[in-house]
Design an enzyme around this catalytic site. Structure first.
Site, PDB file in Angstrom:
ATOM      1  N   ASP A  10     -26.219 -40.490  28.527  1.00 43.81           N
ATOM      2  CA  ASP A  10     -27.509 -40.272  28.977  1.00 43.81           C
ATOM      3  C   ASP A  10     -28.149 -41.855  28.974  1.00 43.81           C
ATOM      4  O   ASP A  10     -27.816 -42.750  28.562  1.00 43.81           O
ATOM      5  CB  ASP A  10     -28.274 -39.349  28.133  1.00 43.81           C
ATOM      6  N   SER A  11     -29.450 -41.833  29.439  1.00 38.96           N
ATOM      7  CA  SER A  11     -30.245 -43.135  29.370  1.00 38.96           C
ATOM      8  C   SER A  11     -30.628 -43.565  27.950  1.00 38.96           C
ATOM      9  O   SER A  11     -30.768 -44.737  27.768  1.00 38.96           O
ATOM     10  CB  SER A  11     -31.502 -42.930  30.202  1.00 38.96           C
ATOM     11  N   CYS A  73     -27.960 -35.547  31.171  1.00 42.56           N
ATOM     12  CA  CYS A  73     -29.034 -36.242  31.916  1.00 42.56           C
ATOM     13  C   CYS A  73     -29.659 -35.502  33.054  1.00 42.56           C
ATOM     14  O   CYS A  73     -28.927 -35.432  34.158  1.00 42.56           O
ATOM     15  CB  CYS A  73     -28.754 -37.853  32.212  1.00 42.56           C
ATOM     16  N   GLU A 151     -38.065 -41.564  22.586  1.00 49.90           N
ATOM     17  CA  GLU A 151     -37.543 -43.015  22.164  1.00 49.90           C
ATOM     18  C   GLU A 151     -38.030 -43.588  21.379  1.00 49.90           C
ATOM     19  O   GLU A 151     -37.575 -44.366  20.430  1.00 49.90           O
ATOM     20  CB  GLU A 151     -37.342 -43.735  23.589  1.00 49.90           C
ATOM     21  N   CYS A 185     -35.015 -32.189  31.207  1.00 51.24           N
ATOM     22  CA  CYS A 185     -34.685 -33.739  30.996  1.00 51.24           C
ATOM     23  C   CYS A 185     -34.261 -33.492  29.385  1.00 51.24           C
ATOM     24  O   CYS A 185     -34.798 -32.662  28.560  1.00 51.24           O
ATOM     25  CB  CYS A 185     -35.958 -34.418  31.002  1.00 51.24           C
ATOM     26  N   HIS A 187     -34.276 -35.310  27.016  1.00 51.21           N
ATOM     27  CA  HIS A 187     -34.712 -35.441  26.091  1.00 51.21           C
ATOM     28  C   HIS A 187     -36.005 -34.382  25.390  1.00 51.21           C
ATOM     29  O   HIS A 187     -36.190 -34.936  24.374  1.00 51.21           O
ATOM     30  CB  HIS A 187     -35.768 -36.818  26.536  1.00 51.21           C
TER      31      HIS A 187
HETATM   32  N1  DGL Z   1     -32.687 -37.576  29.262  1.00 48.29           N
HETATM   33  C1  DGL Z   1     -32.810 -38.021  30.711  1.00 48.29           C
HETATM   34  C2  DGL Z   1     -33.094 -36.902  31.587  1.00 48.29           C
HETATM   35  O1  DGL Z   1     -32.283 -35.805  31.016  1.00 48.29           O
HETATM   36  C3  DGL Z   1     -33.213 -39.274  31.172  1.00 48.29           C
HETATM   37  C4  DGL Z   1     -34.503 -39.520  31.213  1.00 48.29           C
HETATM   38  C5  DGL Z   1     -34.964 -40.806  31.587  1.00 48.29           C
HETATM   39  O2  DGL Z   1     -34.383 -41.871  31.026  1.00 48.29           O
HETATM   40  O3  DGL Z   1     -36.108 -41.218  32.045  1.00 48.29           O
HETATM   41  O4  DGL Z   1     -33.674 -36.891  32.567  1.00 48.29           O
END
Ligand code: DGL
Length: 270
Positions: A10-11, A73, A151, A185, A187
């Protein structure tokens, strides 16, 4: 047999929502996680940049010898091309399992989708759901401030700033009467309590990280790739920036001390 790890990327911290569920569901599996903390967020970047990052992330995991790759992600899964051919390793994103679960969950056919700006602009969840159920009403909302909140460890539903931001984004779902909301997402499950408080406890929240982990378990079983060791699996974590914040917040989320387990790498080499 099949003791190679499952690779998840993931990011940043978001894919840990999938890791947590895989540890719960498949305790004997080894896990290698890559969080691209040096380049987060992905969701505000162009399709070309996101695709380039996705290929590098997946190549790193392939290089580590994983048996299966999960793009945990929503942004990569929505925007980057399917990496299966590029990789030669079985692969999944989050959109398919998440939509499948939302379709099963809704009673009134009104579904809210939240995600990053890139994800919402792609309409990936909406298109997949309406391909099966054109009669469903899908309401989409991008939430660009959610990833920075997560984050930075700001996920407490009683935090006034968190509450205000969540309210700003989700008010329209209440007005529309959705009974299901896709956390599109990975996150966002870290903000689940705050989101749940805003939309009301009757609304079902579909956690893309969790659904993808459950789907991964199913696919590994079907492909005969489950680790048949009876030992507790291990997890290793790699990041593309200094490990300190990742160690702290990931440790809180996974409820374990991972400080010895995080290594920084140069993702541009892949
Ligand atoms: N967790 C990610 C997602 O599911 C990435 C979010 C991001 O880096 O903007 O989209």
């Amino acid at each position: 047999m099949n003791q190679e790890a499952i690779g998840i990327f993931d990011s940043g911290l978001g894919g840990l929502s999938a890791v947590r569920e895989i540890i719960k569901t498949l305790p004997h599996e080894n896990i290698i996680y890559f969080g691209d903390t040096g380049r987060v967020p992905y969701g505000s970047k162009s399709r070309e940049t996101i695709s380039k990052y996705a290929v590098q992330d997946a190549r790193f995991l392939k290089n580590m010898g994983v048996k299966f790759i999960v793009a945990a992600c929503g942004t990569v899964s929505s925007v980057a091309p399917d990496l299966t051919d590029e990789l030669g390793v079985p692969y999944t994103g989050v959109v398919y399992p998440t939509c499948f679960s939302a379709i099963n969950a809704t009673k009134n056919g009104k579904i809210g989708v939240i995600g990053t700006s890139a994800t919402i602009a792609s309409h990936s969840y909406k298109k997949r759901i309406q391909a099966k159920h054109p009669e469903f009403e899908i309401y989409e909302q991008d939430c660009p401030l959610f990833v920075p909140l997560v984050e930075n460890g700001m996920t407490d539903p009683d935090d006034e700033i968190v509450r205000l931001i969540v309210k700003r984004y989700l008010q329209k779902f209440k007005d529309a009467g959705v009974d299901t909301v896709i956390l599109g997402c990975t996150h966002y499950p870290l903000l689940k309590r705050a989101i749940g408080q805003e939309v009301g406890e009757d609304v079902i929240l579909i956690d893309s990280g969790k659904e993808t982990a459950l789907y991964t378990a199913k696919v590994l079983e079907e492909k005969g790739l489950l680790n048949d060791s009876k030992k507790q699996g291990n997890a290793r974590f790699y990041v593309s920036d200094t490990p300190a914040d990742f160690e702290k917040f990931a440790g809180i989320f996974l409820k374990r001390n991972i400080s010895e387990l995080v290594t920084q790498i140069n993702i541009e080499e892949y």
